[in-house]
Design a protein around this motif. Structure first.
Motif, mmCIF file in Angstrom:
data_model
loop_
_atom_site.group_PDB
_atom_site.id
_atom_site.type_symbol
_atom_site.label_atom_id
_atom_site.label_comp_id
_atom_site.label_asym_id
_atom_site.label_seq_id
_atom_site.Cartn_x
_atom_site.Cartn_y
_atom_site.Cartn_z
ATOM 1 N N GLU A 204 0.832 -1.213 0.000
ATOM 2 C CA GLU A 204 0.000 0.000 0.000
ATOM 3 C C GLU A 204 0.873 1.271 0.000
ATOM 4 O O GLU A 204 2.036 1.229 0.402
ATOM 5 C CB GLU A 204 -0.911 0.040 1.241
ATOM 6 C CG GLU A 204 -1.936 -1.075 1.308
ATOM 7 C CD GLU A 204 -1.381 -2.357 1.943
ATOM 8 O OE1 GLU A 204 -0.217 -2.333 2.403
ATOM 9 O OE2 GLU A 204 -2.104 -3.363 1.936
ATOM 10 N N ASP A 279 -8.956 3.520 -0.048
ATOM 11 C CA ASP A 279 -9.264 3.378 -1.481
ATOM 12 C C ASP A 279 -8.134 3.897 -2.369
ATOM 13 O O ASP A 279 -8.382 4.531 -3.399
ATOM 14 C CB ASP A 279 -10.576 4.124 -1.837
ATOM 15 C CG ASP A 279 -11.728 3.585 -1.018
ATOM 16 O OD1 ASP A 279 -11.722 2.363 -0.748
ATOM 17 O OD2 ASP A 279 -12.594 4.384 -0.619
ATOM 18 N N PHE A 280 -6.922 3.670 -1.923
ATOM 19 C CA PHE A 280 -5.749 4.011 -2.716
ATOM 20 C C PHE A 280 -5.536 5.530 -2.865
ATOM 21 O O PHE A 280 -4.641 5.975 -3.560
ATOM 22 C CB PHE A 280 -5.825 3.329 -4.092
ATOM 23 C CG PHE A 280 -4.535 3.362 -4.870
ATOM 24 C CD1 PHE A 280 -3.384 2.756 -4.380
ATOM 25 C CD2 PHE A 280 -4.457 4.001 -6.099
ATOM 26 C CE1 PHE A 280 -2.192 2.797 -5.093
ATOM 27 C CE2 PHE A 280 -3.271 4.049 -6.819
ATOM 28 C CZ PHE A 280 -2.133 3.441 -6.316
ATOM 29 N N ALA A 283 -2.167 7.372 -2.705
ATOM 30 C CA ALA A 283 -1.234 7.495 -3.846
ATOM 31 C C ALA A 283 -1.104 8.945 -4.315
ATOM 32 O O ALA A 283 -0.083 9.334 -4.894
ATOM 33 C CB ALA A 283 -1.714 6.620 -4.997
ATOM 34 N N ARG A 322 -6.323 8.926 -11.796
ATOM 35 C CA ARG A 322 -6.816 7.818 -12.634
ATOM 36 C C ARG A 322 -5.988 7.718 -13.918
ATOM 37 O O ARG A 322 -5.934 8.667 -14.690
ATOM 38 C CB ARG A 322 -8.290 8.024 -12.995
ATOM 39 C CG ARG A 322 -9.184 7.649 -11.853
ATOM 40 C CD ARG A 322 -10.652 7.853 -12.064
ATOM 41 N NE ARG A 322 -11.290 7.871 -10.735
ATOM 42 C CZ ARG A 322 -11.272 8.913 -9.913
ATOM 43 N NH1 ARG A 322 -10.701 10.031 -10.269
ATOM 44 N NH2 ARG A 322 -11.848 8.836 -8.721
ATOM 45 N N LYS A 325 -1.336 7.586 -11.407
ATOM 46 C CA LYS A 325 -1.018 7.155 -10.041
ATOM 47 C C LYS A 325 -1.436 5.696 -9.829
ATOM 48 O O LYS A 325 -0.780 4.955 -9.106
ATOM 49 C CB LYS A 325 -1.726 8.057 -9.019
ATOM 50 C CG LYS A 325 -1.100 9.445 -8.880
ATOM 51 C CD LYS A 325 0.142 9.410 -8.013
ATOM 52 C CE LYS A 325 0.704 10.797 -7.757
ATOM 53 N NZ LYS A 325 1.935 10.766 -6.954
ATOM 54 N N ASP A 326 -2.536 5.296 -10.486
ATOM 55 C CA ASP A 326 -3.029 3.940 -10.218
ATOM 56 C C ASP A 326 -2.213 2.837 -10.917
ATOM 57 O O ASP A 326 -2.519 1.659 -10.786
ATOM 58 C CB ASP A 326 -4.531 3.807 -10.465
ATOM 59 C CG ASP A 326 -4.964 4.213 -11.854
ATOM 60 O OD1 ASP A 326 -4.077 4.355 -12.718
ATOM 61 O OD2 ASP A 326 -6.181 4.361 -12.064
ATOM 62 N N ARG A 329 -1.354 0.526 -8.066
ATOM 63 C CA ARG A 329 -2.427 0.051 -7.181
ATOM 64 C C ARG A 329 -2.018 -1.218 -6.398
ATOM 65 O O ARG A 329 -2.358 -1.370 -5.238
ATOM 66 C CB ARG A 329 -3.705 -0.213 -7.997
ATOM 67 C CG ARG A 329 -4.959 -0.193 -7.160
ATOM 68 C CD ARG A 329 -6.197 -0.156 -8.033
ATOM 69 N NE ARG A 329 -6.688 1.185 -8.272
ATOM 70 C CZ ARG A 329 -7.444 1.883 -7.422
ATOM 71 N NH1 ARG A 329 -7.786 1.375 -6.271
ATOM 72 N NH2 ARG A 329 -7.855 3.092 -7.732
ATOM 73 N N ASP A 330 -1.241 -2.079 -7.055
ATOM 74 C CA ASP A 330 -0.861 -3.335 -6.376
ATOM 75 C C ASP A 330 0.569 -3.326 -5.862
ATOM 76 O O ASP A 330 1.050 -4.323 -5.335
ATOM 77 C CB ASP A 330 -1.019 -4.526 -7.348
ATOM 78 C CG ASP A 330 -2.447 -4.616 -7.864
ATOM 79 O OD1 ASP A 330 -3.377 -4.404 -7.060
ATOM 80 O OD2 ASP A 330 -2.613 -4.855 -9.083
ATOM 81 N N ILE A 335 3.904 3.531 -8.171
ATOM 82 C CA ILE A 335 3.147 4.801 -8.172
ATOM 83 C C ILE A 335 4.097 5.903 -8.649
ATOM 84 O O ILE A 335 5.160 6.093 -8.053
ATOM 85 C CB ILE A 335 2.646 5.164 -6.752
ATOM 86 C CG1 ILE A 335 1.754 4.062 -6.186
ATOM 87 C CG2 ILE A 335 1.924 6.511 -6.750
ATOM 88 C CD1 ILE A 335 1.429 4.220 -4.701
#
Ligand code: URP
Ligand code: ZN
Ligand code: ZN
Length: 472
Positions: A204, A279-280, A283, A322, A325-326, A329-330, A335
């Motif tokens: 995260e 919710d991320f 980031a 969107r 940065k995403d 996500r994992d 990022i």
């Protein structure tokens, strides 16, 4: 057309006073009381401060990074900068090992020409030192007026250089009259810590901060400062985020080393807890160095007030939440690092700094404009209000309140790191070389009207003329 600014309060890094300013041919012609109009257009600055235009010493516009390209380019980025009261930017020109430095400079001219609405220049990244590079540097200084070199001590296997490269860059800069800039974090230790975190399933955004602790920034800052002392050279540490690093700069300065430090609005206002947003969302707050525990903010404000840190850069390096940065996500290491900051640098420093009594009005001008102009060879052409200086001027209403939001900002990205924050004080009109770029809060500039600035050598006053760029 000539212009005359009346009824405002002029603020420079050392003085605050009431006077009129007559602007002729883009320059400040006369400063005085009850000046005659001489047919000039009158700008009424009643109730406003008249500041020198902001100088942002640290931007990454349209820069390839982290598997993508920073979203704001020289057009959107400089328009946003102008709205925020900034009239000059110095952007980082990335070089590639094994390729001529001049190739990189050409690439940066191609990105900026016909786009920038304010005046601009480049710092040059040094990724290797060898005879070719050493032979080319004098030409780059002479032809391009690039008098600051950037060395990364972090981003292993991407931008990171070793200590020999840093040391030899410091020696070369001393001989050539340039200022060496460092991104000071220990990239080797960060690499170990990030691999260790990922192996434990810690993916995260908060682990971005936890794998780049203040010690790795303090250590690299201290190392760069010591090497500067050894080389008897000059150093500027970009984006200082924490007390550990600020203390190392203060220590070096006490020893008489020629070391300077910059911090950024994000480190003065935001803190590490933002990376824990659900919710991320964390980031959005991934910068390197990372945001720190809140108590560091007092140390940074204090260092600005006492002069142990000297400038405010935006470190503008914006990515959409969107689609950019995403990418991480994992895996927080994917990022893209950086955020949108070019527009709100001035307002945040005024609102959080001056109005909250942390820095004086004159210090505000110094850290957002004058000191960077001096350090980077564009003073007194830029960075002050004086006869003969370029008429880069911000008419600033200190009473206006506004709420920062992505829905109203002018940057190209889909979020603002200060969303919902209320600031007091706003640029109403902004002039670059005597021409309106922002007029009553409306953009009236023209892409491409910004001029490339050839800069003077370190420690020298700017005499250089603007350069007309032709790209073959
Ligand atoms: O996270 C950051 N600071 N991104 C921009 C590149 C850099 O290191 O300055
Ligand atoms: Zn950096
Ligand atoms: Zn940066």
């Amino acid at each position: 057309m000539n212009k005359i600014i009346r009824n405002g309060t002029i603020v420079t890094a050392s003085e605050t006073y009431q006077a009129d300013i007559l602007i002729k041919n883009g320059k400040i012609d006369t400063i005085g009381t009850a000046l005659k109009d001489e047919g000039a257009e009158v700008i009424d600055a009643k109730g406003c401060y008249v500041f020198p235009g902001g100088v942002d010493p640290h931007t990454h516009l349209e820069m390839p990074f982290g598997g993508t390209v920073s979203k704001d380019d020289f057009e959107t980025g400089t328009i946003a900068a102008a709205f925020g009261g900034t009239t000059s930017v110095i952007d980082f020109c990335l070089t590639e090992k094994g390729k001529p430095l001049s190739d990189a400079v050409k690439t940066w001219h191609a990105k900026s020409k016909d786009k920038s609405v304010i005046d601009y220049s480049f710092h040059l990244m040094i990724s290797e030192i060898n005879d070719k590079v050493l032979n080319e540097l004098p030409e780059i200084i002479k032809n391009e007026g690039i008098t600051s070199f950037k060395v990364f001590m972090a981003y292993k296997n991407v931008f990171q250089s070793d200590d020999e490269t840093l040391y030899r860059t410091l020696l070369a800069a001393k001989d050539l009259g340039a200022l060496v800039m460092v991104h000071a974090e220990n990239g080797d230790v960060i690499e170990y810590l990030t691999k260790d975190a990922l192996s434990k399933g810690q993916t995260e955004p908060i682990y971005h901060a936890l794998t780049r602790p203040p010690e790795v920034e303090g250590e690299a800052t201290g190392r760069a400062a010591q090497l500067t002392g050894l080389a008897n050279s000059q150093l500027y540490v970009v984006h200082v985020s924490c007390k550990e690093a600020a203390d190392k700069i203060a220590e070096a300065r006490k020893k008489g080393y020629d070391v300077h430090g910059e911090t950024c609005p994000q480190y003065l206002v935001l803190d590490q807890t933002y990376l824990e947003k659900p919710d991320f969302e964390g980031a959005k707050y991934v910068w390197s160095p990372p945001l720190r525990e809140k108590w560091n903010q007092d140390a940074l404000w204090n260092a600005l007030r006492t002069g142990e840190l000297q400038t405010i850069g935006s470190d503008q390096c914006s990515f959409d939440f969107r689609g950019q940065k995403d990418l991480g996500r994992d895996d927080f290491t994917k990022i893209p690092n950086g955020g949108p900051m070019i527009e709100d640098r001035f307002s945040i420093l005024f609102s959080e700094g001056v109005l909250k009594g942390r820095i004086s009005l004159n210090q505000f001008v110094d850290v957002t404009s004058t000191r960077s102009a001096k350090l980077f060879g564009i003073f007194p052409k830029k960075g002050t209000i004086a006869v003969g200086s370029d008429a880069d001027i911000v008419i600033f209403n200190p009473e206006i309140k506004r709420t920062i939001s992505a829905s109203t900002h002018h940057m190209a990205v889909d979020y603002n790191a200060f969303e919902g924050m209320e600031v007091t004080g706003e640029p109403v009109s902004v002039l670059v070389r005597g021409e309106y770029i922002i007029h009553n809060k409306q953009f009236v500039g023209t892409p491409g009207s910004g001029r490339y600035m050839k800069r003077a050598k370190y420690g020298q006053l700017s005499k250089a003329t603007d350069k007309t760029i032709t790209i073959q």
